[in-house]
Design an enzyme around this catalytic site. Structure first.
Site, PDB file in Angstrom:
ATOM      1  N   GLU A  40      39.575  47.293  27.193  1.00  0.00           N
ATOM      2  CA  GLU A  40      38.234  46.837  26.794  1.00  0.00           C
ATOM      3  C   GLU A  40      37.959  47.205  25.337  1.00  0.00           C
ATOM      4  O   GLU A  40      37.299  46.462  24.610  1.00  0.00           O
ATOM      5  CB  GLU A  40      37.176  47.434  27.746  1.00  0.00           C
ATOM      6  CG  GLU A  40      37.231  46.726  29.101  1.00  0.00           C
ATOM      7  CD  GLU A  40      36.919  47.612  30.295  1.00  0.00           C
ATOM      8  OE1 GLU A  40      36.339  48.697  30.117  1.00  0.00           O
ATOM      9  OE2 GLU A  40      37.260  47.206  31.428  1.00  0.00           O
TER      10      GLU A  40
ATOM     11  N   GLY B 262      38.760  45.103  37.214  1.00  0.00           N
ATOM     12  CA  GLY B 262      37.423  44.671  37.616  1.00  0.00           C
ATOM     13  C   GLY B 262      37.390  43.308  38.283  1.00  0.00           C
ATOM     14  O   GLY B 262      36.331  42.720  38.463  1.00  0.00           O
TER      15      GLY B 262
ATOM     16  N   GLU C 209      47.628  49.249  32.881  1.00  0.00           N
ATOM     17  CA  GLU C 209      46.510  48.510  33.460  1.00  0.00           C
ATOM     18  C   GLU C 209      46.597  47.038  33.058  1.00  0.00           C
ATOM     19  O   GLU C 209      46.159  46.669  31.953  1.00  0.00           O
ATOM     20  CB  GLU C 209      45.182  49.078  32.950  1.00  0.00           C
ATOM     21  CG  GLU C 209      44.962  50.538  33.255  1.00  0.00           C
ATOM     22  CD  GLU C 209      43.480  50.900  33.194  1.00  0.00           C
ATOM     23  OE1 GLU C 209      42.975  51.395  34.212  1.00  0.00           O
ATOM     24  OE2 GLU C 209      42.836  50.670  32.167  1.00  0.00           O
TER      25      GLU C 209
ATOM     26  N   SER D 124      41.610  47.476  39.674  1.00  0.00           N
ATOM     27  CA  SER D 124      41.155  47.216  41.046  1.00  0.00           C
ATOM     28  C   SER D 124      41.781  48.156  42.081  1.00  0.00           C
ATOM     29  O   SER D 124      42.089  47.738  43.199  1.00  0.00           O
ATOM     30  CB  SER D 124      41.370  45.747  41.425  1.00  0.00           C
ATOM     31  OG  SER D 124      40.603  44.899  40.580  1.00  0.00           O
TER      32      SER D 124
ATOM     33  N   ASN E 281      37.356  56.376  35.472  1.00  0.00           N
ATOM     34  CA  ASN E 281      36.881  55.934  34.149  1.00  0.00           C
ATOM     35  C   ASN E 281      35.535  55.274  34.392  1.00  0.00           C
ATOM     36  O   ASN E 281      35.464  54.194  34.975  1.00  0.00           O
ATOM     37  CB  ASN E 281      37.886  54.949  33.543  1.00  0.00           C
ATOM     38  CG  ASN E 281      37.337  54.286  32.280  1.00  0.00           C
ATOM     39  OD1 ASN E 281      36.333  54.719  31.719  1.00  0.00           O
ATOM     40  ND2 ASN E 281      37.997  53.225  31.835  1.00  0.00           N
TER      41      ASN E 281
ATOM     42  N   HIS F 166      42.056  51.749  25.730  1.00  0.00           N
ATOM     43  CA  HIS F 166      41.711  50.973  26.929  1.00  0.00           C
ATOM     44  C   HIS F 166      41.591  49.498  26.527  1.00  0.00           C
ATOM     45  O   HIS F 166      41.113  49.180  25.441  1.00  0.00           O
ATOM     46  CB  HIS F 166      40.402  51.481  27.541  1.00  0.00           C
ATOM     47  CG  HIS F 166      40.150  50.890  28.889  1.00  0.00           C
ATOM     48  ND1 HIS F 166      39.651  49.618  29.041  1.00  0.00           N
ATOM     49  CD2 HIS F 166      40.383  51.366  30.132  1.00  0.00           C
ATOM     50  CE1 HIS F 166      39.577  49.346  30.346  1.00  0.00           C
ATOM     51  NE2 HIS F 166      40.015  50.391  31.023  1.00  0.00           N
TER      52      HIS F 166
ATOM     53  N   LYS G  64      33.477  54.047  32.256  1.00  0.00           N
ATOM     54  CA  LYS G  64      33.122  52.982  31.300  1.00  0.00           C
ATOM     55  C   LYS G  64      31.677  53.183  30.837  1.00  0.00           C
ATOM     56  O   LYS G  64      31.264  54.323  30.661  1.00  0.00           O
ATOM     57  CB  LYS G  64      33.379  51.608  31.926  1.00  0.00           C
ATOM     58  CG  LYS G  64      34.792  51.519  32.525  1.00  0.00           C
ATOM     59  CD  LYS G  64      35.201  50.141  32.902  1.00  0.00           C
ATOM     60  CE  LYS G  64      36.640  50.167  33.404  1.00  0.00           C
ATOM     61  NZ  LYS G  64      37.170  48.867  33.724  1.00  0.00           N
TER      62      LYS G  64
HETATM   63  P1  13P Z   1      38.621  48.812  37.900  1.00  0.00           P
HETATM   64  O1  13P Z   1      39.145  49.908  38.785  1.00  0.00           O
HETATM   65  O2  13P Z   1      37.123  48.664  38.007  1.00  0.00           O
HETATM   66  O3  13P Z   1      39.369  47.539  38.079  1.00  0.00           O
HETATM   67  O4  13P Z   1      38.873  49.288  36.384  1.00  0.00           O
HETATM   68  C1  13P Z   1      40.131  49.715  36.025  1.00  0.00           C
HETATM   69  C2  13P Z   1      40.044  50.328  34.689  1.00  0.00           C
HETATM   70  O5  13P Z   1      39.856  49.655  33.703  1.00  0.00           O
HETATM   71  C3  13P Z   1      40.185  51.785  34.593  1.00  0.00           C
HETATM   72  O6  13P Z   1      40.355  52.191  33.285  1.00  0.00           O
END
Ligand code: 13P
Length: 252
Positions: free
Chosen positions: A98, A174, A168, A214, A9, A96, A11
């Site tokens: 976010e 992150g 997640e 992560s 992903n 997601h 982002k």
């Molecule tokens: P990270 O792997 O950067 O922690 O992000 C996970 C994520 O949100 C994947 O959708």
């Protein structure tokens, strides 16, 4: 048997030029993944979809990061399912954390997106997961259950097994504080149990459930060794070709 799935992903990363260069770099991984019976792909920003899809074609999954549930209309800034389909895109992330946090995406809205995607023969990758506060209060399962039950409302049995679910935990995204493989397994197993209760054992055994948060080359194998974790949704570590390759090699 459920096929393993490694999904990046991106982002809000990579301009169209960067995206095309990256797609060319990772394209050889498709063959490698196929020979190990692993599905591999990337979910990329809307403006990168066309260029990346032209390079990767059908060799890898190319998915969107978001989509609107209506086919057209006065929704400034949104991308519709027909727009994605016109580019040959048939996968999209939904919900997601976010987007839930910054764009007010509720599970009810996710449900409309999931229903619209399925109706159009597309695959939703439905994201769920709790905040640190919810985790520390010991309310993870109740929280995730509500997200799954609401998100899958009115989804027919024959469609349910097409959905990919990504667990997640927000506190692990992150942050470098990845959930332990035991936590990931415990929640993914619980999600499978919810699917079993909503549908049946056959459907629950078919649905692929990913862990995200992560995930790095040095921990991906641990997650994939768990019975109910079928793959990973990876942010940061999917952005560089060498670490994306390492993620794949470490689960082969
Ligand atoms: P990270 O792997 O950067 O922690 O992000 C996970 C994520 O949100 C994947 O959708």
């Amino acid at each position: 048997m459920r096929r393993k799935l490694l999904l990046g992903n991106w982002k809000m990363n990579k301009t169209p030029s960067e995206a095309k260069a990256f797609a060319s770099e990772i394209k050889p991984l498709a063959k490698e993944a196929k020979s190990h019976k692993i599905d591999i792909g990337v979910c990329v920003p809307a403006v990168d979809l066309e260029g990346v899809k032209k390079i990767l074609k059908k060799s890898m999954i190319v998915g969107a990061e978001n989509v609107h549930y209506l086919p057209s209309g006065a929704y400034t800034g949104e991308v519709s399912i027909p727009m994605l389909k016109d580019l040959g895109i048939n996968v999209s992330l939904v919900g997601h954390s976010e987007r839930r946090e910054y764009d007010n995406e509720t599970s009810e809205k996710c449900n409309l997106k999931i229903l619209a995607l399925l109706e159009n023969d597309m695959i939703p990758v439905y994201c769920c997961g709790e905040s640190l506060e919810t985790y520390e209060a010991g309310k993870t399962k109740a929280f995730v259950k509500e997200q799954i039950v609401t998100g899958l409302k009115d989804v027919k049995k024959e469609d349910a097994s097409k959905i990919v679910i990504a667990y997640e935990p927000i506190w692990s995204i992150g942050t470098g504080k990845n959930a332990s493989k035991e936590i990931a397994e415990d929640v993914c197993k619980y999600i499978r149990k919810i699917i079993r209760e909503l549908y049946d054992t056959k459907t629950a055994n078919r649905v692929r459930i990913l862990y995200g948060g992560s995930v790095k080359p040095n921990n991906i194998k641990d997650y994939l060794s768990e019975k109910d974790v079928d793959g990973a949704l990876v942010g940061g570590a999917s952005l560089k070709a060498d670490s994306f390759q390492e993620l794949l090699r470490n689960i082969e």
